[in-house]
Write a protein that holds these residues in place. Structure first.
Motif, PDB file in Angstrom:
ATOM      1  N   GLY A   1      39.411  28.353 159.551  1.00 48.98           N
ATOM      2  CA  GLY A   1      39.715  29.313 158.846  1.00 48.98           C
ATOM      3  C   GLY A   1      40.070  28.225 157.205  1.00 48.98           C
ATOM      4  O   GLY A   1      41.040  29.455 156.028  1.00 48.98           O
ATOM      5  N   ARG A   2      39.809  27.316 157.038  1.00 52.96           N
ATOM      6  CA  ARG A   2      40.086  26.322 156.172  1.00 52.96           C
ATOM      7  C   ARG A   2      39.901  27.013 155.138  1.00 52.96           C
ATOM      8  O   ARG A   2      39.593  26.323 153.566  1.00 52.96           O
ATOM      9  N   VAL A   3      38.706  27.677 154.929  1.00 52.83           N
ATOM     10  CA  VAL A   3      37.766  27.979 153.618  1.00 52.83           C
ATOM     11  C   VAL A   3      37.800  29.975 153.657  1.00 52.83           C
ATOM     12  O   VAL A   3      37.713  30.227 154.355  1.00 52.83           O
ATOM     13  N   GLN A   4      38.560  29.951 152.723  1.00 54.01           N
ATOM     14  CA  GLN A   4      38.430  32.275 152.298  1.00 54.01           C
ATOM     15  C   GLN A   4      38.998  32.362 151.679  1.00 54.01           C
ATOM     16  O   GLN A   4      39.573  31.375 150.423  1.00 54.01           O
ATOM     17  N   MET A   5      39.128  33.451 151.225  1.00 50.30           N
ATOM     18  CA  MET A   5      39.454  34.345 149.980  1.00 50.30           C
ATOM     19  C   MET A   5      40.727  34.623 150.122  1.00 50.30           C
ATOM     20  O   MET A   5      41.525  35.046 151.111  1.00 50.30           O
ATOM     21  N   ASP A   6      40.695  33.857 148.360  1.00 55.69           N
ATOM     22  CA  ASP A   6      42.235  33.602 148.566  1.00 55.69           C
ATOM     23  C   ASP A   6      43.108  34.069 147.137  1.00 55.69           C
ATOM     24  O   ASP A   6      42.299  32.788 146.545  1.00 55.69           O
ATOM     25  N   ARG A   7      43.614  35.181 146.392  1.00 51.42           N
ATOM     26  CA  ARG A   7      43.528  35.759 145.228  1.00 51.42           C
ATOM     27  C   ARG A   7      44.914  34.511 144.286  1.00 51.42           C
ATOM     28  O   ARG A   7      44.246  33.973 143.285  1.00 51.42           O
TER      29      ARG A   7
END
Length: 440
Positions: free
Chosen positions: A122-128
């Protein structure tokens, strides 16, 4: 009489599963709208070795449609290899740790809107709270907004020395990466983009999408790849989908029984939930560890290496089970090449880890220096993996295991065996394509 019994069985299974809240049917709005020209362009880029530092490996090399969007190996050989799948060989004398430490994951349905977490850890994920709303690894923050987490993750393998970039001294891109020069006009992303833009056919194709006078950017390449992956590897017309849409005859008796177990007593849906059979979370399931791992001890702490939370050690992202019958080997490192063996591991991870058959691993021969089995020969590490496992054992009969497998077969979309657009005859760079025949 026999027909009556089968019909009664199906109705009984359906009534049991309905109480377990089956997912809603997939609808078009679950996927983003796509642009035909961008999809076609992304297809060319996906199969073109131009995105590698040494012009010798493409995205498709480790994610080939002929091999279930993977490469049929537990751990891939990226840079320094020649060939596809099990026929791939090390040709440049790479060190043993050139083996990629994790399994090449399947690409099916990754373009759906709900897939907001990428990679096994999960080292790339949507994160505001992150730059442009997408969390990226340290030193790899985005330079511009991108369409999705999938688009963002597309521009990371091209920065890996062992995956696509090549090693220091082999090409300027690899040298830039080694010096951590990723961003800016002389960074690795800009150099890769310049290689693509220098090919007239690509520049003309991008003119239609971003405009004639707009300089090409790595984000444009990532977005194009994302649109192709979203279109080509959408898998939403399985027998299970037909059943969810109201076709009560879409599943046979064994598949119905397996569905009842999956969403009931077997407890599969506690993690493999939702429309795509994934909760998009992270779980430790006690998989045996082998290969180079992610640290000096050849171990792999998974999500724990990203979050820094000790509770996340040995946890990995829950994969979707769509087309699971096509995408072996299974697990973050491809520990199991046999689907039944993987199912049985889930039923008792402690037994599975303790009695793991190393012949399940599909590994290219790299010689004794590879030290692939150091973690499994380290009792302390095996105990750590065991203690982290979260799954409670479940007792199923052989017949029930067969029924689970039958249901998993009902998650396969027939079109995924040959794809929609398929492999192009050529790519704009005129570099050679990987072989199309299935070598597995």
């Amino acid at each position: 009489m026999r027909r009556f019994i089968v019909t009664a069985l199906l109705m009984s299974c359906a009534s049991v599963v309905s109480a377990q809240q089956l997912p809603n049917p997939i609808v078009p709005s679950d996927f983003p709208k796509l642009d035909t020209e961008t999809v076609a362009l992304g297809r060319q880029l996906f199969f073109d070795p131009i995105l590698s530092g040494n012009d010798n490996i493409a995205c498709a090399t480790c994610h080939h449609p002929a091999l279930g969007t993977g490469d049929a190996m537990s751990l891939s050989i990226g840079e320094g290899g020649l060939g596809l799948g099990r026929l791939r060989e090390v040709v440049n004398g790479n060190a043993p740790k050139a083996r990629i430490p994790r399994n090449a994951p399947a690409l099916f349905n990754l373009g759906a809107r709900e897939f907001s977490v990428m990679f096994h850890d999960g080292r790339v994920q949507m994160d505001r709270d992150s730059m442009y709303g997408i969390a990226m690894p340290e030193g790899r923050t985005l330079e511009r907004p991108m369409n999705s987490a999938l688009a963002a993750q597309n521009i990371l393998p091209i920065l890996s020395h062992d995956e696509m970039a090549g090693h220091p001294g082999e090409n300027p891109i690899a040298d830039a990466i080694d010096a951590e020069q990723i961003h800016g006009p002389n960074g690795a992303w800009a150099q890769l983009t310049a290689k693509v833009e220098a090919i007239e056919e690509y520049r003309m194709a991008f003119d239609w999408i971003i405009g004639e006078d707009v300089p090409l950017h790595i984000s444009d390449i990532g977005n194009a790849l994302s649109q192709f992956i979203t279109y080509e590897f959408r898998a939403t017309d399985s027998p299970f989908d037909m059943y969810l849409k109201g076709n009560t005859t879409a599943l046979n008796a064994d598949q119905m029984a397996g569905m009842t177990l999956f969403y009931g007593d077997a407890n599969c849906s506690s993690c493999h939930s939702g429309k795509f059979q994934t909760d998009h979370g992270f779980h430790a399931i006690g998989l045996p560890q082998f290969g180079p791992g992610k640290d000096d001890a050849y171990s792999d702490a998974g999500r724990g290496m990203i979050s820094g939370d000790t509770a996340d050690k040995y946890r990995f992202r829950t994969p979707s089970l769509r087309n699971v019958t096509l995408s072996a080997p299974y697990g973050h490192n491809g520990a199991y090449t046999d689907l039944e063996a993987m199912v049985r591991h889930h039923l008792d991870p402690f037994e599975g880890l303790g009695n793991y058959d190393r012949r399940q691993a599909a590994l290219h021969e790299l010689g004794e220096g590879a030290k692939d089995w150091e973690p499994m020969d380290n009792l302390a590490e095996v105990l750590r993996i065991t203690m982290a496992a979260e799954i409670e054992p479940v007792a199923l009969s052989d017949e029930e295991v067969d029924q689970i497998l039958a249901f998993l077969g009902a998650l396969e979309d027939p079109i995924s065996r040959h794809g929609r657009l398929g492999v192009p005859d050529r790519v704009p760079s005129e570099l050679p394509l990987d072989p199309v025949s299935d070598p597995s």
